[in-house]
Design a protein around this motif. Structure first.
Motif, PDB file in Angstrom:
ATOM      1  N   LEU A 145      -4.757  -7.858  -2.011  1.00 23.00           N
ATOM      2  CA  LEU A 145      -5.311  -7.013  -0.946  1.00 23.00           C
ATOM      3  C   LEU A 145      -4.583  -5.663  -0.902  1.00 23.00           C
ATOM      4  CD1 LEU A 145      -7.475  -7.303   1.210  1.00 23.00           C
ATOM      5  CD2 LEU A 145      -5.734  -8.064   2.802  1.00 23.00           C
ATOM      6  N   GLY A 146      -3.263  -5.706  -0.997  1.00 22.34           N
ATOM      7  CA  GLY A 146      -2.486  -4.467  -0.964  1.00 22.34           C
ATOM      8  C   GLY A 146      -2.814  -3.563  -2.135  1.00 22.34           C
ATOM      9  N   LYS A 147      -2.880  -4.153  -3.321  1.00 21.08           N
ATOM     10  CA  LYS A 147      -3.182  -3.367  -4.521  1.00 21.08           C
ATOM     11  C   LYS A 147      -4.592  -2.785  -4.440  1.00 21.08           C
ATOM     12  CE  LYS A 147       0.424  -4.028  -7.333  1.00 21.08           C
ATOM     13  NZ  LYS A 147       1.169  -2.932  -7.978  1.00 21.08           N
ATOM     14  N   SER A 148      -5.537  -3.607  -3.969  1.00 21.66           N
ATOM     15  CA  SER A 148      -6.932  -3.136  -3.864  1.00 21.66           C
ATOM     16  C   SER A 148      -7.022  -1.966  -2.903  1.00 21.66           C
ATOM     17  CB  SER A 148      -7.841  -4.256  -3.358  1.00 21.66           C
ATOM     18  OG  SER A 148      -7.727  -5.392  -4.158  1.00 21.66           O
ATOM     19  N   ALA A 149      -6.410  -2.139  -1.742  1.00 23.57           N
ATOM     20  CA  ALA A 149      -6.488  -1.090  -0.725  1.00 23.57           C
ATOM     21  C   ALA A 149      -5.817   0.196  -1.215  1.00 23.57           C
ATOM     22  CB  ALA A 149      -5.823  -1.560   0.570  1.00 23.57           C
ATOM     23  N   ALA A 150      -4.727   0.049  -1.950  1.00 23.11           N
ATOM     24  CA  ALA A 150      -4.004   1.232  -2.420  1.00 23.11           C
ATOM     25  C   ALA A 150      -4.819   2.038  -3.426  1.00 23.11           C
ATOM     26  CB  ALA A 150      -2.677   0.817  -3.054  1.00 23.11           C
ATOM     27  N   VAL A 151      -5.740   1.386  -4.136  1.00 20.72           N
ATOM     28  CA  VAL A 151      -6.616   2.112  -5.063  1.00 20.72           C
ATOM     29  C   VAL A 151      -7.854   2.598  -4.321  1.00 20.72           C
ATOM     30  CG1 VAL A 151      -7.987   1.949  -7.171  1.00 20.72           C
ATOM     31  CG2 VAL A 151      -5.811   0.769  -7.034  1.00 20.72           C
ATOM     32  N   LEU A 152      -8.369   1.743  -3.447  1.00 22.53           N
ATOM     33  CA  LEU A 152      -9.641   2.053  -2.772  1.00 22.53           C
ATOM     34  C   LEU A 152      -9.504   3.242  -1.821  1.00 22.53           C
ATOM     35  CD1 LEU A 152     -12.503   0.870  -2.588  1.00 22.53           C
ATOM     36  CD2 LEU A 152     -11.769  -0.373  -0.561  1.00 22.53           C
ATOM     37  N   ILE A 153      -8.419   3.238  -1.042  1.00 21.91           N
ATOM     38  CA  ILE A 153      -8.279   4.270  -0.004  1.00 21.91           C
ATOM     39  C   ILE A 153      -8.298   5.674  -0.592  1.00 21.91           C
ATOM     40  CG2 ILE A 153      -6.711   5.209   1.751  1.00 21.91           C
ATOM     41  CD1 ILE A 153      -5.890   2.249   2.316  1.00 21.91           C
ATOM     42  N   PRO A 154      -7.459   6.010  -1.550  1.00 21.73           N
ATOM     43  CA  PRO A 154      -7.512   7.383  -2.069  1.00 21.73           C
ATOM     44  C   PRO A 154      -8.799   7.667  -2.831  1.00 21.73           C
ATOM     45  CG  PRO A 154      -5.902   6.087  -3.308  1.00 21.73           C
ATOM     46  CD  PRO A 154      -6.368   5.245  -2.196  1.00 21.73           C
ATOM     47  N   SER A 155      -9.351   6.654  -3.491  1.00 22.61           N
ATOM     48  CA  SER A 155     -10.597   6.883  -4.248  1.00 22.61           C
ATOM     49  C   SER A 155     -11.726   7.251  -3.303  1.00 22.61           C
ATOM     50  CB  SER A 155     -10.975   5.630  -5.040  1.00 22.61           C
ATOM     51  OG  SER A 155      -9.965   5.274  -5.935  1.00 22.61           O
ATOM     52  N   VAL A 156     -11.893   6.471  -2.248  1.00 22.40           N
ATOM     53  CA  VAL A 156     -12.972   6.737  -1.307  1.00 22.40           C
ATOM     54  C   VAL A 156     -12.720   8.057  -0.570  1.00 22.40           C
ATOM     55  CG1 VAL A 156     -14.120   5.911   0.776  1.00 22.40           C
ATOM     56  CG2 VAL A 156     -13.553   4.310  -1.044  1.00 22.40           C
ATOM     57  N   ALA A 157     -11.464   8.296  -0.214  1.00 18.74           N
ATOM     58  CA  ALA A 157     -11.139   9.558   0.473  1.00 18.74           C
ATOM     59  C   ALA A 157     -11.487  10.751  -0.406  1.00 18.74           C
ATOM     60  CB  ALA A 157      -9.658   9.578   0.838  1.00 18.74           C
ATOM     61  N   ASP A 213       3.990   5.928  -5.253  1.00 17.99           N
ATOM     62  CA  ASP A 213       4.091   5.911  -6.718  1.00 17.99           C
ATOM     63  C   ASP A 213       3.025   6.803  -7.345  1.00 17.99           C
ATOM     64  OD1 ASP A 213       4.257   3.345  -9.281  1.00 17.99           O
ATOM     65  OD2 ASP A 213       5.617   4.998  -8.817  1.00 17.99           O
ATOM     66  N   TYR A 214       1.804   6.734  -6.827  1.00 19.46           N
ATOM     67  CA  TYR A 214       0.729   7.573  -7.371  1.00 19.46           C
ATOM     68  C   TYR A 214       1.056   9.043  -7.182  1.00 19.46           C
ATOM     69  CZ  TYR A 214      -2.259   3.387  -7.234  1.00 19.46           C
ATOM     70  OH  TYR A 214      -2.789   2.136  -7.404  1.00 19.46           O
ATOM     71  N   ARG A 215       1.531   9.379  -5.987  1.00 18.60           N
ATOM     72  CA  ARG A 215       1.808  10.780  -5.678  1.00 18.60           C
ATOM     73  C   ARG A 215       2.842  11.364  -6.633  1.00 18.60           C
ATOM     74  NH1 ARG A 215       4.646  11.749  -1.215  1.00 18.60           N
ATOM     75  NH2 ARG A 215       4.748   9.630  -0.442  1.00 18.60           N
ATOM     76  N   ARG A 216       3.749  10.535  -7.072  1.00 17.33           N
ATOM     77  CA  ARG A 216       4.860  11.040  -7.897  1.00 17.33           C
ATOM     78  C   ARG A 216       4.489  11.091  -9.384  1.00 17.33           C
ATOM     79  NH1 ARG A 216       9.593   8.834  -4.711  1.00 17.33           N
ATOM     80  NH2 ARG A 216       9.139   9.794  -2.706  1.00 17.33           N
ATOM     81  N   LYS A 217       3.334  10.537  -9.744  1.00 19.05           N
ATOM     82  CA  LYS A 217       2.966  10.591 -11.160  1.00 19.05           C
ATOM     83  C   LYS A 217       1.930  11.690 -11.345  1.00 19.05           C
ATOM     84  CE  LYS A 217       2.210   7.791 -15.159  1.00 19.05           C
ATOM     85  NZ  LYS A 217       1.959   6.528 -15.771  1.00 19.05           N
ATOM     86  N   ARG A 218       2.314  12.713 -11.997  1.00 21.39           N
ATOM     87  CA  ARG A 218       1.470  13.898 -12.116  1.00 21.39           C
ATOM     88  C   ARG A 218       0.144  13.574 -12.791  1.00 21.39           C
ATOM     89  NH1 ARG A 218       4.484  18.994 -14.378  1.00 21.39           N
ATOM     90  NH2 ARG A 218       5.789  18.415 -12.640  1.00 21.39           N
ATOM     91  N   SER A 219       0.170  12.762 -13.802  1.00 21.78           N
ATOM     92  CA  SER A 219      -1.070  12.477 -14.548  1.00 21.78           C
ATOM     93  C   SER A 219      -2.098  11.797 -13.650  1.00 21.78           C
ATOM     94  CB  SER A 219      -0.778  11.607 -15.764  1.00 21.78           C
ATOM     95  OG  SER A 219      -0.127  10.426 -15.369  1.00 21.78           O
ATOM     96  N   ILE A 220      -1.636  10.936 -12.750  1.00 21.19           N
ATOM     97  CA  ILE A 220      -2.576  10.269 -11.838  1.00 21.19           C
ATOM     98  C   ILE A 220      -3.156  11.283 -10.870  1.00 21.19           C
ATOM     99  CG2 ILE A 220      -2.783   8.596  -9.963  1.00 21.19           C
ATOM    100  CD1 ILE A 220      -0.779   6.854 -11.385  1.00 21.19           C
ATOM    101  N   VAL A 221      -2.298  12.122 -10.319  1.00 15.28           N
ATOM    102  CA  VAL A 221      -2.760  13.112  -9.340  1.00 15.28           C
ATOM    103  C   VAL A 221      -3.769  14.057  -9.988  1.00 15.28           C
ATOM    104  CG1 VAL A 221      -2.036  15.049  -7.911  1.00 15.28           C
ATOM    105  CG2 VAL A 221      -0.640  12.994  -7.982  1.00 15.28           C
ATOM    106  N   VAL A 222      -3.424  14.529 -11.180  1.00 19.12           N
ATOM    107  CA  VAL A 222      -4.316  15.478 -11.854  1.00 19.12           C
ATOM    108  C   VAL A 222      -5.659  14.822 -12.173  1.00 19.12           C
ATOM    109  CG1 VAL A 222      -4.644  16.743 -14.020  1.00 19.12           C
ATOM    110  CG2 VAL A 222      -2.484  16.919 -12.787  1.00 19.12           C
ATOM    111  N   ILE A 258       0.848  -1.214   0.000  1.00 17.66           N
ATOM    112  CA  ILE A 258       0.000   0.000   0.000  1.00 17.66           C
ATOM    113  C   ILE A 258       0.870   1.245   0.000  1.00 17.66           C
ATOM    114  CG2 ILE A 258      -1.686   1.323   1.332  1.00 17.66           C
ATOM    115  CD1 ILE A 258      -2.764  -1.354   2.399  1.00 17.66           C
ATOM    116  N   ARG A 259       1.884   1.239   0.880  1.00 16.13           N
ATOM    117  CA  ARG A 259       2.745   2.421   0.991  1.00 16.13           C
ATOM    118  C   ARG A 259       3.451   2.706  -0.338  1.00 16.13           C
ATOM    119  NH1 ARG A 259       6.099   0.670   5.019  1.00 16.13           N
ATOM    120  NH2 ARG A 259       4.454   0.563   6.530  1.00 16.13           N
ATOM    121  N   LYS A 260       3.939   1.660  -0.951  1.00 15.53           N
ATOM    122  CA  LYS A 260       4.665   1.851  -2.210  1.00 15.53           C
ATOM    123  C   LYS A 260       3.741   2.377  -3.295  1.00 15.53           C
ATOM    124  CE  LYS A 260       4.929  -0.917  -5.356  1.00 15.53           C
ATOM    125  NZ  LYS A 260       4.210  -1.024  -6.643  1.00 15.53           N
ATOM    126  N   GLU A 261       2.551   1.811  -3.373  1.00 11.72           N
ATOM    127  CA  GLU A 261       1.596   2.246  -4.406  1.00 11.72           C
ATOM    128  C   GLU A 261       1.225   3.709  -4.215  1.00 11.72           C
ATOM    129  OE1 GLU A 261      -0.221   0.198  -7.022  1.00 11.72           O
ATOM    130  OE2 GLU A 261       1.768  -0.642  -6.708  1.00 11.72           O
TER     131      GLU A 261
END
Lengths: 480, 248
Positions: free
Chosen positions: B108-120, B19-28, B13-16
């Motif tokens: 589980l890790g991959k799912s949570a890493a997508v779910l947490i920021p999406s729901v937040a 990684d998301y934070r550092r990719k501008r296109s994902i953040v935007v 989760i932490r790594k994902e």
């Protein structure tokens, strides 16, 4: 001066309907995997006096218990573990199992102090006197010394099951291993052993099955037939996690996360290995590859050689029993390759078992204790010098100032010479059974014949000669 | 089912997230997309006539609220579809698979890493919407919005559930797909059932009662967890590493 304490862990079969051996449970002492335990097995672990935590982890049961205890000088502590007998809950599956596993980590394995173990009277008196552990508070943040497996007993002997480094002679035992992808055979009936602390080279042309063999032994691919013991654990899907905990694989391409820094990449993999106190391990691994000053750099900004070194640092993190290095110097310049070679030599001196695949025969000759040459099937295994002697007869090379008048007559008079020929450079290549006996005879004969000797010495066949001798026929067949 | 190690799941989760934070296109994308979905509800709320009686007012209030539920479905589907096949294309999947990380922990890790920021982000957007209504909407309309507690509750309860569905189907597609582009398109397609249901709710074809909504929530939760388990079973190291169907 402290005296190590001993921790004895005994596993009972329990009331569950488990198999005779049962699945191997990992034994974690202070977060470090020190071995595994199966049914009816007892492990004795030696450890420094102080506060320790013991945990068992199973790949079948969801959860594992953790016990903390104080160990004193010369004390013997005992724990007994067995599957819990609450079978209705054990066999609950699907959703409830998932939900429960997220909530509670201490249900399925019973881990209790062994009341039957007689306690060292020193411990009792020490306890009543409230003697503090010998290690200071300052040491609590430092990684504890790894426990040393002292003794491994089993009530019933079980074939092919052992705690790491205890009873198996070889780090890797491979027997008739084969892998087919549909109609295509990747490798067939491969058998070899690799001893602990050995650097074992795996050579072959492109498509020989080297990488597939590494992936099979690394549990990424299931073999079609055959068997193997990897770090003392039978190769099977059920033991995949256990095996991967004991090994480290560096693929040909290091596969780093380019948006993460070097330290972040290593921290991620340290987490995947369940390592505690990872910062020190990461620093040590980076220091070993001379990259400590680049820890904060993003991996995307590193050269190929530096990324390869980060990949090597990653394999060092978990202190593996076996390191699989797949073409570690591929694409590196000579200086970078030399650094990697020195690192491997250093690891060999520390007793790390290394399984090395490479195309570079000079590298294999320099680094490897033994090599295996394969081309779908295993062609040969042995020390480079032994392979040379097996495949090539020994010969002496003689260079003279001028061409000999009648070499046929001259060489026929020397009984030590079995055969002779002239090579492209005009030197005489003499096939002999024992160069040490033949060389003085030949020298005397030449001098007696009036020849001026420029050079006489034993001809050395390289590993490349061995390799080409074994592989060349296959290449010809394929081309035709 | 195999044991789960929280340390390894947390590492994934932490790594994902890093990684998301550092990719501008994902953040935007993750910021802009929800804001775009905010436009319609805010416009609807602000043009709603304040003089409508309460039953008629509902259609001006409930529909925009339910419309925002689409954010929870659409936003994570693309990210989830990238997770496995994207790593495979990058070449980072094989080294990860050589570690003790089990299939369940990986999923589980991959799912949570997508779910947490999406729901937040969904909750953040809902919060922005409610603040905007409180601050600027006509009093009667604002009162109707905040009075509609069942719909507000449904938003907050169903957001993680429908996002969870989008995540697990995206993961399922990612595990089997051979290309990122294909995975992302199929992932969005696989979220269609959930989108259709929401649209039927918005358009008034479905009128759920409280009991029906509760049953639906439980049903989605069960479906999410079942799908998670199915995805873990679909996860095959040999196929992911070699691209060949696993044989023995």
């Amino acid at each position: 001066m402290t005296h190590p304490a001993t921790l004895r862990i005994a596993r009972r079969r329990g009331k569950m309907n488990t198999s005779r051996r049962g699945r191997a449970w990992s034994v974690l002492l202070d977060g470090i995997n020190v071995g595994s335990i199966v049914n009816e097995q007892t492990l004795d672990l030696s450890m420094e006096p102080g506060r320790h935590t013991l945990r068992l982890r199973s790949t079948r049961y969801l959860l594992s218990p953790e016990q903390s205890f104080d160990a004193f000088d010369d004390q013997t502590l005992g724990y007994v573990c067995e599957p819990r007998s609450l079978s209705p809950i054990i066999f609950t599956r699907w959703l409830v199992w998932l939900l429960i596993s997220m909530v509670n980590h201490n249900l399925w394995i019973s881990l209790q102090p062994d009341d039957n173990l007689s306690v060292d009277p020193t411990y009792e008196s020490a306890r009543t006197r409230s003697i503090t552990p010998s290690h200071s508070r300052a040491d609590e943040t430092a990684p504890p010394a790894a426990a040393v497996l002292v003794h491994d007993t089993r009530a019933a002997p079980v074939a092919h099951v052992a705690a790491a480094g205890s009873t198996t002679e070889f780090a890797l035992e491979v027997k008739d291993l084969s892998k087919r992808f549909g109609e295509r055979t990747a490798f067939s009936e491969v058998s070899f052993n690799v001893g602990y602390g050995e650097v074992f080279g795996f050579l072959g042309p492109n498509g020989a099955g080297k990488t597939t063999t590494v992936r099979t032994l690394g549990t990424l691919i299931a073999p079609t037939s055959g068997s193997a013991l990897v770090a003392g654990i039978p190769l099977s899907p059920e033991n995949g996690v256990e095996i991967r905990q004991r090994i480290a694989i560096m693929p040909e391409s290091p596969g780093l996360y380019l948006r993460l820094s070097v330290a972040e990449n290593l921290k991620y993999f340290a987490g995947l290995y369940g390592l505690h106190h990872a910062e020190k391990r990461i620093d040590d691994a980076l220091a070993a590859v001379n990259l400590l000053d680049r820890a904060s750099d993003l991996c995307g900004g590193l050269s190929k050689g530096l990324r390869q070194r980060v990949g090597l640092a990653r394999t060092l993190l978990s202190d593996p029993a076996i390191m699989f290095l797949d073409e570690p110097t591929a694409g590196l310049d000579p200086v970078a390759s030399l650094e990697v070679h020195n690192l491997i030599i250093g690891l060999r001196q520390k007793g790390v078992t290394i399984f090395l695949t490479t195309h570079r025969l000079d590298e294999a000759e320099k680094l490897c204790d033994r090599v295996a040459i394969m081309n779908t099937k295993l062609r040969t295994v042995g020390r480079p010098s032994e392979l040379r002697d097996q495949l090539f007869s020994r010969s002496l090379v003689v260079r003279t100032l001028a061409t000999l008048r009648d070499p046929k007559e001259l060489f026929s008079r020397i009984p030590a010479i079995d055969d002779w020929r002239v090579d492209d450079s005009g030197a005489y290549v003499l096939t002999v059974s024992d160069p040490k006996v033949a060389a003085p005879e030949i020298a005397r004969a030449l001098v007696g014949d009036g020849a001026d000797i420029l050079f006489i010495g034993e001809s050395q066949h390289s590993l490349e000669d061995v390799y080409l001798e074994l592989i060349a026929d296959d290449v010809q067949v394929r081309r035709s | 089912m195999m044991g789960l190690d929280a340390t390894r799941v947390r590492a994934v989760i932490r790594k994902e997230l890093t990684d998301y934070r550092r990719k501008r296109s994902i953040v935007v994308t993750m910021i802009v997309m929800p804001l775009l979905f905010l436009v319609e509800p805010i416009v609807a709320i602000f043009v709603a006539p304040p003089t409508e009686p309460p039953p008629a007012m509902d259609k001006f209030v409930v529909l925009p609220l339910l419309y925002m539920l689409l954010i929870a479905v659409i936003m994570p589907s693309t990210l989830a579809a990238y997770t496995v096949v994207g790593e495979r294309e990058q070449g980072t999947l094989e080294p990860t698979l050589t570690t003790p990380l089990s299939e369940q922990e990986f999923i589980l890790g991959k799912s949570a890493a997508v779910l947490i920021p999406s729901v937040a982000l969904c909750y953040a957007v809902y919060g922005v919407f409610l603040l905007a209504v409180e601050a600027s909407a006509k009093r009667a309309v604002a009162a109707a919005v905040f009075h509609d507690r069942p719909t507000l509750l449904a938003l907050f309860v169903f957001a993680p559930l429908v996002a969870g569905w989008a995540v697990v189907v995206g993961l399922a597609v990612s595990v089997r797909a051979t290309e990122v582009r294909v995975a992302q398109q199929l992932g969005t397609l696989a979220s269609l059932p959930m989108i259709v249901v929401i649209i039927l709710l918005i358009s008034g074809v479905i009128h759920p009662t409280f009991v029906a909504a509760a049953e639906y929530a439980v049903g989605i939760l069960v479906a999410d967890l079942l799908m998670l388990r199915i995805v873990a079973r679909m996860f095959n190291r040999e196929r992911l590493v070699t691209g060949a169907k696993a044989t023995r």
